[in-house]
Design an enzyme around this catalytic site. Sequence first.
Site, mmCIF file in Angstrom:
data_model
loop_
_atom_site.group_PDB
_atom_site.id
_atom_site.type_symbol
_atom_site.label_atom_id
_atom_site.label_comp_id
_atom_site.label_asym_id
_atom_site.label_seq_id
_atom_site.Cartn_x
_atom_site.Cartn_y
_atom_site.Cartn_z
ATOM 1 N N HIS A 243 1.071 -1.229 0.038
ATOM 2 C CA HIS A 243 -0.345 0.540 -0.212
ATOM 3 C C HIS A 243 0.635 1.379 -0.048
ATOM 4 O O HIS A 243 1.785 0.794 0.104
ATOM 5 C CB HIS A 243 -0.889 0.469 0.774
ATOM 6 C CG HIS A 243 -2.028 1.002 1.575
ATOM 7 N ND1 HIS A 243 -1.801 2.357 1.946
ATOM 8 C CD2 HIS A 243 -3.437 1.331 0.939
ATOM 9 C CE1 HIS A 243 -2.910 2.952 1.729
ATOM 10 N NE2 HIS A 243 -3.849 2.019 0.774
ATOM 11 N N GLU A 302 -7.650 -5.840 -0.463
ATOM 12 C CA GLU A 302 -8.735 -5.819 -2.133
ATOM 13 C C GLU A 302 -8.528 -7.672 -1.297
ATOM 14 O O GLU A 302 -9.222 -8.748 -2.028
ATOM 15 C CB GLU A 302 -7.356 -6.092 -2.930
ATOM 16 C CG GLU A 302 -7.511 -4.284 -2.851
ATOM 17 C CD GLU A 302 -8.457 -4.123 -4.069
ATOM 18 O OE1 GLU A 302 -9.812 -4.633 -2.893
ATOM 19 O OE2 GLU A 302 -9.238 -2.838 -4.923
HETATM 20 N N1 ACO Z 1 3.940 -7.781 -4.627
HETATM 21 C C1 ACO Z 1 5.655 -7.526 -4.606
HETATM 22 N N2 ACO Z 1 5.847 -6.494 -4.566
HETATM 23 C C2 ACO Z 1 5.923 -5.022 -4.405
HETATM 24 C C3 ACO Z 1 4.336 -5.140 -3.739
HETATM 25 C C4 ACO Z 1 3.469 -7.035 -4.389
HETATM 26 N N3 ACO Z 1 1.963 -6.558 -4.423
HETATM 27 N N4 ACO Z 1 3.819 -3.634 -3.681
HETATM 28 C C5 ACO Z 1 5.290 -3.367 -4.017
HETATM 29 N N5 ACO Z 1 6.287 -4.484 -4.452
HETATM 30 C C6 ACO Z 1 7.364 -3.688 -4.720
HETATM 31 C C7 ACO Z 1 7.363 -2.828 -5.666
HETATM 32 O O1 ACO Z 1 7.997 -3.748 -6.602
HETATM 33 C C8 ACO Z 1 8.801 -2.423 -5.754
HETATM 34 O O2 ACO Z 1 9.606 -2.666 -5.593
HETATM 35 P P1 ACO Z 1 11.113 -1.950 -6.480
HETATM 36 O O3 ACO Z 1 11.273 -1.016 -5.496
HETATM 37 O O4 ACO Z 1 11.859 -3.042 -6.541
HETATM 38 O O5 ACO Z 1 10.892 -1.370 -7.746
HETATM 39 C C9 ACO Z 1 8.831 -1.509 -3.781
HETATM 40 O O6 ACO Z 1 7.761 -2.526 -3.578
HETATM 41 C C10 ACO Z 1 7.839 -0.678 -3.644
HETATM 42 O O7 ACO Z 1 7.166 -0.641 -4.886
HETATM 43 P P2 ACO Z 1 5.828 0.881 -4.868
HETATM 44 O O8 ACO Z 1 5.510 0.737 -6.667
HETATM 45 O O9 ACO Z 1 7.015 2.026 -5.031
HETATM 46 O O10 ACO Z 1 4.885 0.855 -4.421
HETATM 47 P P3 ACO Z 1 3.753 1.744 -5.003
HETATM 48 O O11 ACO Z 1 3.398 2.849 -2.710
HETATM 49 O O12 ACO Z 1 3.724 2.761 -5.677
HETATM 50 O O13 ACO Z 1 2.521 1.044 -4.431
HETATM 51 C C11 ACO Z 1 0.891 -0.402 -4.423
HETATM 52 C C12 ACO Z 1 1.983 0.360 -3.766
HETATM 53 C C13 ACO Z 1 0.559 -0.239 -6.557
HETATM 54 C C14 ACO Z 1 -0.527 -0.767 -3.898
HETATM 55 C C15 ACO Z 1 1.626 -1.945 -4.714
HETATM 56 O O14 ACO Z 1 2.075 -2.338 -3.489
HETATM 57 C C16 ACO Z 1 0.945 -2.624 -5.284
HETATM 58 O O15 ACO Z 1 0.989 -2.737 -6.808
HETATM 59 N N6 ACO Z 1 0.025 -3.980 -5.129
HETATM 60 C C17 ACO Z 1 -0.109 -4.611 -6.485
HETATM 61 C C18 ACO Z 1 -1.601 -4.085 -6.397
HETATM 62 C C19 ACO Z 1 -2.744 -3.950 -4.750
HETATM 63 O O16 ACO Z 1 -2.898 -4.309 -4.334
HETATM 64 N N7 ACO Z 1 -3.460 -3.290 -5.211
HETATM 65 C C20 ACO Z 1 -4.526 -2.504 -4.450
HETATM 66 C C21 ACO Z 1 -3.811 -1.613 -3.759
HETATM 67 S S1 ACO Z 1 -5.355 -1.727 -1.861
HETATM 68 C C22 ACO Z 1 -6.286 -0.090 -3.094
HETATM 69 O O17 ACO Z 1 -5.933 0.939 -3.976
HETATM 70 C C23 ACO Z 1 -7.784 -0.121 -2.289
#
Ligand code: ACO
Length: 360
Positions: A243, A302
Amino acid sequence: MNAGLEDVVAASTVLSDVDGKNGRLIIRGSSLDDLVTNDRYENVLALLFAGFFPQTPSLPAALGAARAEIFDHLTAVDPTLLTLPPVDAMRALLARLDDGDDLSAALRLVAAPAVFIPALLRLKAGKSAIAPQPASSHAADTLRMMTGDIPSPEQTAALDRYLVTVADHGLNASTFAARVVASTRAGLTSSVLAALSALKGPLHGGAPGPVLDMLDAAATPDNAPNWIAAELARGERLMGFGHRVYRVRDPRADALKSAVRLLAGAGAIDPARLALAEAVERTALDQLKAKKPDRPLDTNVEFYTALLLEALGFPRQAFTGVFAMGRVGGWIAHAREQAETGRLIRPRSLYIGPQPQAAA
Ligand code: ACO
């Protein structure tokens, strides 16, 4: 510049506070835990709308009447619309609603997802749509319009808890989109359409369908560790984890887990599915911790949304539309707050393209 506007404060609000360090969500002075335990969606809607619309003691009745009014808009459904995913078909139907700013316009927009999603699911399956019962609760009526059966008290309570849980959540991407549109003084329908479009992406409200795809692919608790390791090795994200704001467990995950347990207690969820989900969650958390020790990645809203909506009989293609059913209340309150108290949202960009060549 902050990529993704991370940590940028872009609005002040009386509506909700997301405390990412402590894993707490406050909605207008009440904690999510209290609201989920004690309030129906209609009460939370009244809480969110207070001060932005004239108070009405009969909000549940007015919302019921709005569902009946919206049902008449189903005459606009044509065969092309039925080929679209439910959330896209619903967006097309929503776009036909009057772009007003008053309580009637707001209640029509709240009623619309609850009427359109069940009707579209039935029409897609070659069945006829079921008319709303205005005296029912929003949650019970939605379930009945989908299945044709009176839902059990546990099913109604589970959907109600879900709607309350997702009703509002700070300046998430879809709410921000709603506020940007509202800041131009466009009407509520325009704000809700922008928000819905932002919600459907898989990084926001489009994640719970893929959570079920993940459970299907992992197949068994024993197979989960290998499957998750392979996904992470390929650089895939695990849906339902991580998140932007929470650095601890998303409090909404536990609110929904309790609703899932309610269904389990009533025998309304497959125990093997629940056991698989719990195994996948445990394994995913272990492996995410090992892979990203510096970036806390925990369960988000989610993950249990997926289990809950599946157990209630919603097909996975409809999950984003059901999310909109709850979040639409927050979008509308934020749009009204922005229009009443905010300025036009107009940030700057940093130009990194080429400069014009000097004339020879
Ligand atoms: N699985 C694996 N790796 C992850 C995940 C995940 N679910 N989430 C983040 N990471 C990793 C990223 O790949 C990134 O790695 P890197 O630095 O090596 O590139 C690091 O963690 C940081 O991630 P960001 O993309 O910078 O985090 P951001 O704050 O932009 O993203 C998000 C948040 C979009 C929710 C992300 O965690 C994600 O894609 N989760 C999966 C999708 C999901 O469950 N979405 C629902 C969110 S809740 C809602 O909106 C209602």
